[in-house]
Scaffold this active site. Structure first.
Site, PDB file in Angstrom:
ATOM      1  N   SER A 113     -56.005 -17.672  37.390  1.00  0.00           N
ATOM      2  CA  SER A 113     -56.240 -17.385  35.975  1.00  0.00           C
ATOM      3  C   SER A 113     -56.102 -15.889  35.729  1.00  0.00           C
ATOM      4  CB  SER A 113     -57.651 -17.835  35.598  1.00  0.00           C
ATOM      5  OG  SER A 113     -57.982 -17.359  34.316  1.00  0.00           O
TER       6      SER A 113
ATOM      7  N   TYR B  93     -66.964 -16.929  37.441  1.00  0.00           N
ATOM      8  CA  TYR B  93     -65.624 -17.498  37.278  1.00  0.00           C
ATOM      9  C   TYR B  93     -64.559 -16.469  37.650  1.00  0.00           C
ATOM     10  CZ  TYR B  93     -61.704 -19.944  35.117  1.00  0.00           C
ATOM     11  OH  TYR B  93     -60.509 -20.575  34.906  1.00  0.00           O
TER      12      TYR B  93
ATOM     13  N   LYS C 141     -61.634 -16.812  40.705  1.00  0.00           N
ATOM     14  CA  LYS C 141     -60.196 -16.757  40.455  1.00  0.00           C
ATOM     15  C   LYS C 141     -59.563 -15.542  41.154  1.00  0.00           C
ATOM     16  CE  LYS C 141     -59.658 -20.522  38.136  1.00  0.00           C
ATOM     17  NZ  LYS C 141     -58.891 -21.645  38.715  1.00  0.00           N
TER      18      LYS C 141
END
Lengths: 245, 466
Positions: free
Chosen positions: A138, A151, A155
């Site tokens: 991402s 998060y 990633k």
């Protein structure tokens, strides 16, 4: 003659995974679809009945199952050419919230699940000297932002893991692609606070297939995210922490 | 989830000779019979099938077993006994044709039948009952086997000769490794006086004329073969007929290994290991037309009606002049399509097939025709007639498959047969027409007897025979 090529998608039941399955099916690939929700997989398989499709119910946090299931899929199809690791979760945390449980879950799904799957895949592809490994990372992994520390970390780690696999496997003939989507209209977007340049999963899937064909190393989807993130990555830390990004 | 017990590290690449089939399988390389039995037990426990594989020189899918177990027998490569007085040799199945001739040539012997490359194993060669350019004189390799021992998946170890266990003898040879594993093979070799052949070369303007000469002049030569310009409408080409030289002033010297070598370089410059890369740009319709025309003009002028002397190795192993020649066909590889058609119908059928391929814009890049005689092995490919082998580059697999199916229908209509060492495009119905109900029933009965659990399989088996 040769067996038709096969794509394995881990995290195929919805979003980018399902869109990729449709895109691969349009290209005539056989499909191995892996996800927790078997009912959704079977519905998708019915829709894609023009190509050979098999569904495998599996929770990517069950790490010991990954190498066994990988072998099962190889036995079922005889060859696998493309492996996409698309499983991922974004668990929202408030600006003042520090939630180890949420962070741990994201590490388990977004990172450890990828390692559990892509290690045996890399071993096999390295020995056979061919194959494409695609990891759906991402843009969120390019900087540590205030909104989603856990998060962002998963990633970033996934991107680094994929880069390391690429550095190991390119010389053996294996292609490793890191995909960095921006905002894609999926369930995950419900937890994203501010969004722009939103694209459909179908557009993301088309961009990913193009990137596989041109054997790209890193692909942003849509492409303009590449330019934006190039700027953002170069903002000095003392400035970045003052920005509301 | 069905759980495989086999280690991930055993998964390896398994391809065919033409690199047109890429598979992954659990590869085991046993060194002795007990280890074969262990692999059988492992496969049974994991619920997987086992394919037998030698040097991987099959062009199709006879030695691949996608996602399953492959038993690579190349390590069982010991020469067990050699008697120069009688010319009888006993070998393990992984011994290659090269190992045999290198072992026996100085004693004045040569493999009675050999393929166009020296690297197939004896086990693989017998599984397909290979033929050579001397088929009308010497028949197939199986006709020179005095005895073999085999391990059957039902646990039995059998000894077979043409008269003892003869049904199994004529079945295990030719059935593509689907009934049992050869564990030793005893062969009678060909006695020679020199290591030389005299080669007669002549060009012809039409495939029909070549086939007529292959038939009418077959008794004049120990070996006879026709090379076809597959881009020419009439299939012009050149015939090579060769005879063993029985007497030469330096006879003993010609049998030495150092006199039986292929050149290391081409034109004294290009190392032969890199030559396939120089061939790649010519692997298209234009490039091949250029090369074929030059070759034909040369054979019809400077080489016409010439007789020249070659070593046995130079004459027999054309495919080994350029190591990895098959890589010149690119990443999608090649398939070889070979049929065997009776005398009366062959010429018309082969011209029809050749012209069909040309019309479809997919001419083969190499064509070889030979005269054959029938044999009595169960899955025999041979006929009293001709074979025509064509090498196709795989560019559009679906179109090539369709073309091959059309050609197979022409061959079947003409009473033709096929060869599982080469095949990759037959369909179950066409295979049934080729083999016939009686042969298939006999095979199924033997399969049930030798391999009741259906352990021995291959991609070819599942494609055509299940």
């Amino acid at each position: 003659m040769n067996l038709p090529p096969t794509a394995l998608i881990i995290g195929a039941s919805s979003g980018i995974g399902a869109a990729l399955a449709r895109e691969f099916a349009r290209n005539g690939l056989r499909l191995a679809l892996v996800a927790r929700r078997k009912d959704l997989l079977e519905k998708l398989a019915q829709e894609l009945s023009a190509v050979e499709t098999r569904c495998y119910a599996h929770d990517v946090a069950e790490y010991d199952e990954a190498p066994v299931l990988w072998q099962q899929i190889l036995q079922d199809f005889g060859r696998v050419d493309i492996v996409v690791y698309n499983a991922g979760v974004l668990l929202p945390v408030g600006p003042e919230e520090y939630d180890f449980g949420a962070d741990k879950r994201m590490v388990e799904i977004n990172l450890l699940g990828a390692m559990a799957w892509l290690n045996p895949v890399a071993l096999t592809f390295g020995r056979t000297g061919r194959g494409h490994i695609v990891g759906i990372s991402s843009v969120a992994g390019d900087r540590g932002r205030v909104g989603a520390p856990g998060y962002n970390t998963t990633k970033a780690a996934l991107s680094t893991f994929l880069e390391a696999l690429r550095n190991r496997l390119t010389k053996k003939g294996v292609h490793v692609l890191t995909v960095k989507p921006g905002f894609v209209q999926t369930d995950m977007l419900k937890n994203a606070p501010k969004t722009f340049w939103v694209i459909s999963p179908e557009q993301a899937a088309q961009d990913i297939v193009k990137a596989i064909h041109r054997r790209a190393q890193v692909a942003y989807t849509p492409e303009r995210w590449g330019l934006l993130m190039n700027v953002i990555r170069h903002i000095p830390s003392f400035l970045f922490r003052r920005l509301k990004i | 989830m069905s759980v495989s017990q086999l280690p991930l590290e055993r998964l390896d690449k398994v391809e065919n000779y033409g690199h047109s089939r890429h598979t992954v399988a659990y590869v085991y390389r046993p060194n002795q019979v007990a280890q074969i039995e262990e692999v059988f037990a492992l496969a049974r426990r994991a619920g997987l099938s086992v394919a037998l594989r030698g040097a991987g020189r099959s062009y199709g899918d006879a030695a691949t077993n996608s996602g399953q177990v492959v038993l690579d027998l190349q390590r069982m490569n010991r020469i067990l006994n050699w008697n120069p007085a009688t010319g009888v040799i006993k070998v393990e199945p992984g011994v290659t044709i090269a190992q045999i001739w290198q072992h026996v040539l100085e004693d004045g012997y040569w493999p009675p039948v050999t393929s166009g490359t020296m690297f197939p194993t004896i086990g693989g060669a017998l599984a397909h009952n290979i033929h050579g350019k001397n088929n009308t004189k010497a028949g197939t390799l199986g006709e020179h086997v005095l005895e073999f021992t085999a391990l059957l998946p039902n646990g039995e170890q059998v000894t077979c000769t043409p008269t003892e266990n003869s049904e199994l003898f004529y079945a295990l040879i030719s059935t593509a490794g689907l009934l049992g594993v050869f564990t030793s093979v005893t062969l009678k070799l060909k006695k020679l006086h020199t290591g030389l052949v005299d080669v007669h070369a002549w060009a012809m303007t039409h495939l029909g004329e070549m086939m007529r000469d292959l038939d009418e002049r077959k008794h004049e030569f120990d070996y006879i073969v026709g090379w076809v310009d597959t881009l020419d409408h009439n299939g012009r080409g050149q015939i090579h007929g060769a005879n063993y030289v029985h007497d030469a002033p330096n006879a003993a010297e010609t049998l030495r290994l150092d006199k039986q070598v292929l050149p290391d370089t081409f034109f004294g410059l290009v190392p032969k290991s890199t030559l396939w890369m120089f061939m790649t740009p010519f692997m298209n319709n234009v490039g091949t037309r250029l090369i074929n025309t030059a070759k034909y003009v040369f054979s019809a002028t400077l080489e016409q009606r010439k007789i020249y002397r070659q070593s046995l190795v130079e004459f027999n192993y054309l495919l080994d002049y350029v190591p990895n020649w098959e890589k010149s066909y690119g990443r999608s590889g090649l398939i070889q399509y070979q049929t065997f058609i009776p005398l009366a119908t062959a010429t018309d059928a082969y011209l029809e097939m050749l012209r069909l391929a040309q019309r479809r814009g997919m001419p083969p890049f190499l064509g070889v025709t030979k005269r054959h005689r029938p044999d009595r092995f169960l899955f025999t490919h041979a006929v009293d007639g001709y074979s025509f082998a064509m090498d196709f580059k795989v560019t559009n697999a679906a179109r090539l498959q369709k073309l091959c199916e059309e050609m197979s229908d022409i061959a079947l209509e003409a009473g033709g047969r096929f060869y599982f060492a080469k095949d990759s495009t037959l369909t179950p119905g066409r295979a049934r027409r080729y083999l016939g109900e009686e042969t298939l029933a006999k095979f199924q009965a033997l399969k049930a007897q030798c391999d009741p659990e259906n352990l021995l399989q291959s991609d070819l088996y599942r494609r055509l025979l299940v």
